[in-house]
Scaffold this active site. Structure first.
Site, short mmCIF file in Angstrom:
data_model
loop_
_atom_site.label_atom_id
_atom_site.label_comp_id
_atom_site.label_asym_id
_atom_site.label_seq_id
_atom_site.Cartn_x
_atom_site.Cartn_y
_atom_site.Cartn_z
N LYS A 13 0.76 -1.14 0.12
CA LYS A 13 0.16 -0.05 -0.09
C LYS A 13 0.94 1.43 -0.07
CE LYS A 13 -2.08 -0.85 3.91
NZ LYS A 13 -1.62 -2.14 4.54
N ARG A 88 -9.42 0.92 8.92
CA ARG A 88 -9.11 -0.31 9.38
C ARG A 88 -10.34 -1.06 9.91
NH1 ARG A 88 -3.12 0.70 9.26
NH2 ARG A 88 -2.20 -1.30 9.54
N ARG A 127 11.98 -6.44 4.66
CA ARG A 127 12.00 -4.80 4.73
C ARG A 127 12.91 -4.48 6.03
NH1 ARG A 127 6.19 -2.05 5.06
NH2 ARG A 127 6.07 -2.91 6.99
N ARG A 139 11.34 -1.24 11.75
CA ARG A 139 10.17 -1.03 12.34
C ARG A 139 9.98 -2.09 13.54
NH1 ARG A 139 5.12 -0.21 8.35
NH2 ARG A 139 4.10 -0.96 9.99
N ARG A 150 -0.85 -8.47 13.79
CA ARG A 150 -1.14 -7.47 12.59
C ARG A 150 -2.18 -8.50 11.66
NH1 ARG A 150 4.34 -5.28 10.79
NH2 ARG A 150 3.14 -3.86 9.42
P1 AMP Z 1 0.89 0.47 9.13
O1 AMP Z 1 2.13 1.34 8.94
O2 AMP Z 1 -0.26 1.13 8.54
O3 AMP Z 1 1.27 -1.06 9.01
O4 AMP Z 1 0.48 0.83 10.79
C1 AMP Z 1 1.18 0.50 11.80
C2 AMP Z 1 0.54 0.30 13.17
O5 AMP Z 1 -0.15 1.76 13.37
C3 AMP Z 1 -0.58 -0.60 13.02
O6 AMP Z 1 -0.40 -1.81 13.21
C4 AMP Z 1 -1.47 0.01 14.17
O7 AMP Z 1 -1.01 -0.52 15.56
C5 AMP Z 1 -1.33 1.49 13.81
N1 AMP Z 1 -2.42 1.73 12.88
C6 AMP Z 1 -2.17 2.52 11.69
N2 AMP Z 1 -3.38 3.04 11.09
C7 AMP Z 1 -4.29 2.54 11.89
C8 AMP Z 1 -5.80 2.54 11.80
N3 AMP Z 1 -6.19 3.19 10.93
N4 AMP Z 1 -6.43 2.15 12.67
C9 AMP Z 1 -5.79 1.61 14.04
N5 AMP Z 1 -4.44 1.37 14.15
C10 AMP Z 1 -3.64 2.01 13.26
#
Ligand code: AMP
Length: 205
Positions: A13, A88, A127, A139, A150
């Site tokens: 994404k 989400r 990554r 990360r 996740r």
């Molecule tokens: P990502 O970079 O999109 O994989 O997000 C990393 C982490 O941020 C996720 O595993 C959640 O802990 C938090 N997070 C990001 N976006 C959301 C969202 N829309 N709703 C809830 N938690 C989020």
């Protein structure tokens, strides 16, 4: 134009959003990036979010919705937004529809990147290794245990919104296991309204 890129962790994404941003001038909004910036700046929100994110669990809807609601007001979002990692949950999806309607806007497309779970774990581990090789901190959630959490969160809370958008007639699906260029050209065709011969079935919708 406002577009959502949907898909599990490691679906691509972020990569695709960056390509779309430079091609169409829309603004990429990654809630994950926004939260990581809060953590890096050691803000009260960052301190609250850090451990939840490290474990791979979701942050509360209320926090996320407030964050996005403030962000889409900014002038750099005027040409439209590519939502990456948001919504989400169904609650977030409904609130996004309301927020856009209040501003006289709407969602133009929701594009699911359909991927294979085993392959995306390998992408995530890769990554993390690339960050280490480049002398950076990977990360904290790019490890197998957080990945499993996740994925579980994705299946339980995010996958149902695929059906939400299908019902609205907005869902398009692209095979996210193809080359980056192939994925981005199919995504761009959808955004430009050219459509494409669906190469993959949408997940569970
Ligand atoms: P990502 O970079 O999109 O994989 O997000 C990393 C982490 O941020 C996720 O595993 C959640 O802990 C938090 N997070 C990001 N976006 C959301 C969202 N829309 N709703 C809830 N938690 C989020």
């Amino acid at each position: 134009m406002n577009v959502i890129l949907l898909g599990p962790p490691g679906a691509g994404k972020g990569t695709q959003s960056e390509i779309l941003e430079s091609r169409f001038g829309m603004k990429q909004l990654s809630t994950g990036d926004m939260l990581r910036a809060e953590v890096a700046a050691d803000t009260p929100l960052g301190r609250q979010a850090k451990e939840i994110m490290d474990r791979g669990e979701l942050i509360s809807d209320q926090i996320i919705i407030e964050m996005i609601s403030n962000r889409i007001e900014q002038p750099d979002c005027a040409k439209g937004v590519i939502f990456d990692g948001f919504p989400r949950t169904e609650e977030q999806a409904q609130k996004l529809d309301e927020m856009l309607a209040e501003r006289g806007q709407k969602l133009d497309a929701v594009i699911e990147l359909v991927v294979d779970e085993d392959a995306i774990l390998a992408r995530i581990l890769n990554r993390a290794q690339e960050a280490i090789d480049a002398g950076q901190q990977p990360r904290k959630d790019d490890n197998e245990q957080s990945f499993r959490t996740r994925m579980e969160e994705y299946r339980k809370k995010t996958a149902p919104i695929v059906g939400y958008y299908k019902t609205q007639g907005k869902l398009e699906c692209v095979d996210g296991m193809q080359d980056i260029d192939k994925v981005s050209s199919q995504v761009a065709d959808i955004i430009e309204g050219k459509g494409h011969a669906p190469s993959v079935a949408c997940s569970g919708a």
